[in-house]
Design an enzyme around this catalytic site. Structure first.
Site, short mmCIF file in Angstrom:
data_model
loop_
_atom_site.label_atom_id
_atom_site.label_comp_id
_atom_site.label_asym_id
_atom_site.label_seq_id
_atom_site.Cartn_x
_atom_site.Cartn_y
_atom_site.Cartn_z
N LYS A 160 42.43 33.49 51.29
CA LYS A 160 43.80 33.91 51.64
C LYS A 160 43.93 35.43 51.56
CE LYS A 160 47.00 33.62 48.29
NZ LYS A 160 47.70 34.86 47.94
N ASN A 161 43.38 36.02 50.49
CA ASN A 161 43.62 37.45 50.24
C ASN A 161 42.72 38.36 51.06
OD1 ASN A 161 45.63 36.69 48.56
ND2 ASN A 161 44.55 37.11 46.66
N ARG A 220 55.12 39.01 49.12
CA ARG A 220 54.96 40.45 48.87
C ARG A 220 53.87 41.05 49.74
NH1 ARG A 220 52.18 43.85 46.29
NH2 ARG A 220 53.13 45.61 45.19
N ARG A 231 55.61 44.88 40.26
CA ARG A 231 54.77 45.03 41.45
C ARG A 231 55.37 46.00 42.48
NH1 ARG A 231 52.59 39.32 43.39
NH2 ARG A 231 50.95 40.61 44.30
N ASP A 291 43.51 36.55 38.89
CA ASP A 291 43.92 35.32 39.59
C ASP A 291 43.25 34.08 39.04
OD1 ASP A 291 44.28 36.85 42.91
OD2 ASP A 291 45.48 36.95 41.08
N ARG A 304 51.03 27.75 48.63
CA ARG A 304 50.87 29.12 49.15
C ARG A 304 49.39 29.50 49.20
NH1 ARG A 304 54.82 33.56 46.74
NH2 ARG A 304 53.49 34.67 48.21
C1 EPZ Z 1 46.46 41.56 45.17
O1 EPZ Z 1 47.82 41.83 44.93
C2 EPZ Z 1 46.37 40.05 45.36
N1 EPZ Z 1 47.17 39.66 46.51
C3 EPZ Z 1 46.88 39.34 44.09
O2 EPZ Z 1 46.70 37.95 44.27
C4 EPZ Z 1 46.02 39.80 42.92
O3 EPZ Z 1 46.52 39.20 41.75
C5 EPZ Z 1 46.09 41.32 42.80
O4 EPZ Z 1 45.67 41.93 44.03
C6 EPZ Z 1 45.18 41.86 41.70
O5 EPZ Z 1 43.87 41.46 41.94
C7 EPZ Z 1 46.68 39.88 47.74
O6 EPZ Z 1 45.59 40.40 47.92
C8 EPZ Z 1 47.53 39.45 48.90
P1 EPZ Z 1 47.63 45.30 43.10
P2 EPZ Z 1 48.35 43.36 44.97
O7 EPZ Z 1 48.33 46.25 44.00
O8 EPZ Z 1 47.54 44.16 45.90
C9 EPZ Z 1 50.36 47.84 40.17
C10 EPZ Z 1 47.30 35.71 44.32
O9 EPZ Z 1 47.47 34.99 43.33
N2 EPZ Z 1 50.79 48.58 41.37
O10 EPZ Z 1 46.14 45.34 43.01
O11 EPZ Z 1 49.80 43.30 45.17
C11 EPZ Z 1 50.82 46.39 40.20
O12 EPZ Z 1 52.14 46.29 39.72
C12 EPZ Z 1 47.87 37.11 44.31
O13 EPZ Z 1 46.63 35.40 45.33
C13 EPZ Z 1 51.67 49.64 41.22
O14 EPZ Z 1 52.10 49.96 40.10
O15 EPZ Z 1 48.05 43.83 43.48
C14 EPZ Z 1 49.82 45.71 39.31
O16 EPZ Z 1 50.21 45.89 37.96
C15 EPZ Z 1 48.80 37.34 43.13
N3 EPZ Z 1 52.07 50.33 42.33
C16 EPZ Z 1 48.52 46.49 39.57
O17 EPZ Z 1 48.93 47.73 40.17
C17 EPZ Z 1 51.62 50.00 43.58
O18 EPZ Z 1 52.01 50.69 44.55
C18 EPZ Z 1 47.55 45.80 40.52
O19 EPZ Z 1 48.31 45.42 41.66
C19 EPZ Z 1 50.74 48.91 43.72
C20 EPZ Z 1 50.33 48.22 42.60
#
Ligand code: EPZ
Length: 417
Positions: free
Chosen positions: A22-23, A91, A120, A303, A395
């Site tokens: 998915k990701n 998101r 997030r 995850d 999802r």
């Molecule tokens: C991706 O989300 C995945 N989703 C998530 O999977 C996964 O948990 C996550 O990466 C971490 O591996 C997809 O790929 C669609 P991040 P993403 O930006 O990109 C902070 C699932 O279960 N952050 O790597 O949204 C954020 O708050 C989903 O399939 C900021 O502060 O995660 C988090 O604490 C859930 N500012 C950390 O970074 C930003 O602009 C990592 O988030 C962006 C992120």
């Protein structure tokens, strides 16, 4: 609203094939916006999140069909906005930001708002767009991103962000000049996106490392791609075998992307064997407690944290689970406690006192991976577990109850008015 009814205590047996990731599919679907023409994506899983991204692409003017392969015709984009009602549903819709700015030079993206597992924000995505020459205006809950021209830049992410890295790559692919992304996400889904972008004509080096170099090209072309297998789904099925004391074979497992998770599972007593049919996973008679700290890839995937926590709830001993990526990713724990788990939480740390067993109970899913955790707990528990709000699991897991039933689980989906 559907719910699952699970009668636990049955060791899983048999073979299951792992779906496309998915990701990886989500950013790759967004990347089709970068080039007019018809793109063809194979091994895209049939999931609610994929449908939501398809809806987003159609909203923007694409034609999307998903019969076997997923085809996207991105000839004409007649809209540049990712609306709140779609972004609040998923998101990952923010992944259209980079491609829209690259193709149209402007985009209006709804700020995602809060999410069950954490705030997030998308500040790092916006910072990357600014580095590439865009002006950002925050207004009425939307980010307006305008770039008369995109120029190559040095982008450093203070925090590793998977979709932030994806957005930066997609915008940089057609910027004037070279972009270097440091502290880039190393996730396998980023590698798969880079493979797709390269097949579209992009010039990208270093995907999979924390330093990615993108040399902008004037134009990209439509492409065909087969999406990489889903390491999180594979890890979830590994834990399903472990938690039921089962013996299953996984086909199409990307083991090279699961080294840390497999090492922790082996420490808990799970055995892996490569066979001609796939990866054989055997759960032990008794599980040893193992400590885990989540981290960006190649560390232990956040995850898989909820699923591993459920496993440790029936292990023998005490394990410490530390969640470092999201600030609120323990919502499965109060539900596991209803099933007899003894877990105390302090900030980002959960101390799990393995009870050796769980007892079936009515519980409620709160987010995608928490719902997977509750399904696994139900498979192991003595008695019946009812899981409410299982739209969360749809999802990210394709036909999960059918595939678990094929492995001998006693699970059924019932509709509740
Ligand atoms: C991706 O989300 C995945 N989703 C998530 O999977 C996964 O948990 C996550 O990466 C971490 O591996 C997809 O790929 C669609 P991040 P993403 O930006 O990109 C902070 C699932 O279960 N952050 O790597 O949204 C954020 O708050 C989903 O399939 C900021 O502060 O995660 C988090 O604490 C859930 N500012 C950390 O970074 C930003 O602009 C990592 O988030 C962006 C992120």
């Amino acid at each position: 609203m559907d719910r699952f009814i699970i009668n636990g205590g049955r060791p899983l047996q048999g073979t299951v094939s792992i779906s496309g990731a998915k990701n990886a599919a989500l950013p790759i679907m967004a990347a089709t916006l970068l080039a007019p023409g018809t793109h063809r994506l194979n091994n895209v899983p049939a999931l609610r999140d994929i449908d939501t991204m398809a809806q987003m692409l159609e909203h923007l003017g694409c034609k999307v069909s998903h019969n076997g392969a997923l085809e996207v015709c991105a000839n004409h984009l007649n809209f540049d906005e990712a609306p709140y009602d779609l972004v609040k549903t998923m998101r990952a819709s923010v992944l259209v930001m980079g491609p829209l700015v690259a193709r149209l030079r402007h985009a209006r993206i709804s700020l995602p708002g809060g999410c069950a597992i954490g705030a997030r924000p998308i500040n790092l995505h916006l910072k990357a767009m600014e580095a590439l020459g865009a002006d950002i205006h925050l207004k009425d809950g939307y980010a307006e991103v305008i770039a008369s021209r995109l120029k190559g830049a040095d982008i450093h992410f203070d925090v590793v962000t998977v979709t932030g890295t994806a957005n930066a790559m997609m915008a940089a692919a057609v910027a004037d000049g070279t972009t270097t992304i440091t502290n880039a996400a190393r996730e396998p889904e980023i590698i798969d996106l880079a493979l797709f972008l390269s097949s579209m004509g992009a010039d990208i080096e270093g995907a999979g490392s924390d330093r990615i170099v993108i040399r902008g090209v004037p134009q990209l072309k439509p492409a065909e791609h087969t999406v990489v297998a889903d390491r999180i789904e594979a890890g979830t099925f590994m834990i399903a075998a472990a938690i039921t004391g089962g013996d299953i074979v996984l086909e199409n497992v990307p083991t090279e992307f699961l080294q840390t998770a497999m090492a922790r599972l082996e420490e808990s007593g799970v055995r892996f064997e490569s066979t001609s049919r796939g990866l054989r996973v055997t759960g032990p008679e008794a599980l040893a407690s193992v400590d885990v700290t989540t981290a960006p890839h190649p560390g232990f995937a956040t995850d898989l944290q909820a699923q591993f926590t459920a496993l440790m709830a029936i292990a023998e001993g005490t394990s410490v689970i530390t969640e470092t990526i999201f600030e609120n990713r323990f919502m499965h724990i109060p539900e596991l406690a209803r099933m007899g788990a003894d877990i105390s939480v302090d900030g980002g740390t959960a101390v799990v006192k393995g009870m050796g067993k769980l007892t079936g109970a009515p519980v409620m899913a709160t987010d995608l991976r928490a719902s997977a955790s509750l399904v696994l707990a139900g498979l192991a528990a003595e008695g019946t577990t009812e899981i409410d709000r299982i739209y969360h699991i749809d999802r990210g897991y394709e036909r999960i109850e059918e595939r678990l039933r094929a492995l001998g689980a006693d699970i059924e989906r019932v509709s509740v008015e």
